[in-house]
Write a protein that holds these residues in place. Structure first.
Motif, PDB file in Angstrom:
ATOM      1  N   GLY A  21       0.797  -1.221   0.000  1.00 60.24           N
ATOM      2  CA  GLY A  21       0.000   0.000   0.000  1.00 60.24           C
ATOM      3  C   GLY A  21       0.833   1.277   0.000  1.00 60.24           C
ATOM      4  N   ASP A  22       2.117   1.150   0.321  1.00 69.42           N
ATOM      5  CA  ASP A  22       3.016   2.312   0.297  1.00 69.42           C
ATOM      6  C   ASP A  22       3.488   2.498  -1.144  1.00 69.42           C
ATOM      7  N   TYR A  58      -7.247  11.781  -4.224  1.00 72.29           N
ATOM      8  CA  TYR A  58      -8.065  11.309  -3.102  1.00 72.29           C
ATOM      9  C   TYR A  58      -9.496  11.829  -3.220  1.00 72.29           C
ATOM     10  N   LEU A  59      -9.660  13.102  -3.541  1.00 72.06           N
ATOM     11  CA  LEU A  59     -10.998  13.673  -3.661  1.00 72.06           C
ATOM     12  C   LEU A  59     -11.780  13.034  -4.808  1.00 72.06           C
ATOM     13  N   LEU A  60     -11.050  12.554  -5.811  1.00 71.98           N
ATOM     14  CA  LEU A  60     -11.689  11.889  -6.943  1.00 71.98           C
ATOM     15  C   LEU A  60     -12.121  10.473  -6.588  1.00 71.98           C
ATOM     16  N   LEU A  93      -5.659   3.431   1.600  1.00 73.07           N
ATOM     17  CA  LEU A  93      -4.316   3.450   1.021  1.00 73.07           C
ATOM     18  C   LEU A  93      -3.492   4.615   1.566  1.00 73.07           C
ATOM     19  N   PHE A  94      -4.114   5.776   1.705  1.00 78.77           N
ATOM     20  CA  PHE A  94      -3.391   6.962   2.145  1.00 78.77           C
ATOM     21  C   PHE A  94      -3.385   7.159   3.661  1.00 78.77           C
ATOM     22  N   PHE A  95      -4.461   6.758   4.321  1.00 78.72           N
ATOM     23  CA  PHE A  95      -4.638   7.180   5.714  1.00 78.72           C
ATOM     24  C   PHE A  95      -4.837   6.052   6.725  1.00 78.72           C
ATOM     25  N   MET A 139       4.086  12.571  -1.395  1.00 84.24           N
ATOM     26  CA  MET A 139       3.546  11.767  -2.494  1.00 84.24           C
ATOM     27  C   MET A 139       3.111  12.587  -3.696  1.00 84.24           C
ATOM     28  N   SER A 140       3.099  13.900  -3.592  1.00 85.22           N
ATOM     29  CA  SER A 140       2.568  14.747  -4.666  1.00 85.22           C
ATOM     30  C   SER A 140       3.676  15.466  -5.424  1.00 85.22           C
TER      31      SER A 140
END
Length: 339
Positions: free
Chosen positions: A167-168, A234-236, A244-246, A266-267
């Motif tokens: 997941g990372d 994430y918003l999408l 996955l992110f949190f 990550m961005s």
């Protein structure tokens, strides 16, 4: 009986309210992580990332395979962050000992793709092989292919399982790519560490940009159908990317500060100033990564007076493998490193 019904109703209401409160706490926590970072935060994150120990450790050549073009593919293991990791390096079979440039190939996926079949994908158009090193370039480049943490690399009938959390898939995968690049440079004296390019599609494109921003040796990045802003991703797709992110944050395994720093890392959009020359390819009707992700990167790089060549296609898929001009553009972009 009425008392029992009342107790059950009260308990149900209590649990429901508890779940609502938990959900609200999680939403507030995620909202804080999503807040736009300051320039100072970005500098601190980049400073810490560049301090990572990515030196080669416990390096072992596991196997070698002679390819149909007489190049040799080596399977190599090493350790990063205490975990065993695999990758492949393809070296041209040449008589002289002159130095050759490198192209790192970063695979796609979103933290759920747990396999990468090198044998199969080298002959599959969507994986870019062998086309992206066509026109004789396969003899002019050394190809470095990291598998990412939690990913199984398959070569023929052999399987090599990299350890770690699959997941990372962005920050961690970038660490894997750069550490395996260092392994490759140490193991193969033919590599010219001053001429390095990186190529990636989808998640691999994000990794290509992140790796380029962290390592000044990378001179060119080719990115295809690439997420460039994790907040917008994430918003999408909030349901898909929440865990996955949190997940580690929500499970209390890392602090809010640690989660925020990792999310910033990550961005690629946060690290425009550090990017090298970029060639970008995106389908205008990409069903998974909307074309706006490409526009975000292009605008930011142009504002910062960075060099980016961008090309758009209209096949309506997450890629555009049938456009012959695409191959020529990629080849011309990397050929300049081999001249």
């Amino acid at each position: 009986m009425n008392k029992l019904i009342l107790i059950l109703f009260t308990l149900s209401t209590f649990l429901s309210n508890g779940q609502i409160e938990k959900s609200k706490r999680e939403e507030n926590l995620i909202r804080k992580i999503l807040a736009e970072p300051s320039s100072e935060e970005i500098k601190e994150v980049l400073f810490d990332l560049r301090k990572q120990d990515l030196s080669p450790k416990n390096v072992v050549i596991q196997d070698s395979v002679l390819l149909s073009n007489t190049n040799v593919l080596y399977i190599i293991s090493h350790k990063i962050d205490g975990k065993k990791h695999y990758g492949a390096v393809i070296v041209p079979n040449q008589d002289d000992i002159k130095k050759l440039p490198v192209i790192v190939f970063a695979t796609g996926g979103d933290g759920m793709h747990n396999q990468f079949n090198v044998t199969q994908d080298f002959n599959h158009n969507a994986a870019q092989f062998p086309s992206f090193l066509g026109d004789g370039l396969d003899k002019k480049f050394i190809v470095v292919i990291p598998s990412f943490r939690g990913q199984q690399m398959i070569i023929g009938d052999k399987k090599y399982q990299s350890e770690g959390n699959i997941g990372d898939a962005f920050d961690g995968a970038t660490t894997d790519a750069l550490s395996f690049l260092n392994v490759s440079i140490k193991m193969f004296s033919q590599i010219d560490a001053n001429r390095i390019a990186i190529y990636g599609g989808s998640r691999g494109g994000t990794v290509a940009l992140l790796a380029s921003s962290r390592d000044k040796r990378i001179k060119r990045a080719i990115v295809v159908a690439t997420p460039t802003n994790m907040k917008e991703l994430y918003l999408l797709y909030p349901e898909q990317f929440k865990l996955l992110f949190f997940n580690h944050l929500l499970m209390g395994e890392i602090t809010e500060k640690e989660a925020r720093r990792k999310f910033i890392s990550m961005s690629p959009i946060h690290f425009i100033k550090q990017l090298p020359m970029v060639q970008l390819h995106h389908d205008k009707k990409d069903p998974f990564v909307p074309v706006e992700f490409a526009s975000i990167l292009i605008q930011a790089m142009k504002t910062d007076k960075k060099t980016i060549d961008s090309y758009f296609y209209e096949e309506g898929i997450h890629g555009f493998w049938n456009d012959k001009n695409y191959w020529k553009r990629v080849q011309n972009f990397i050929r300049q490193l081999s001249d």
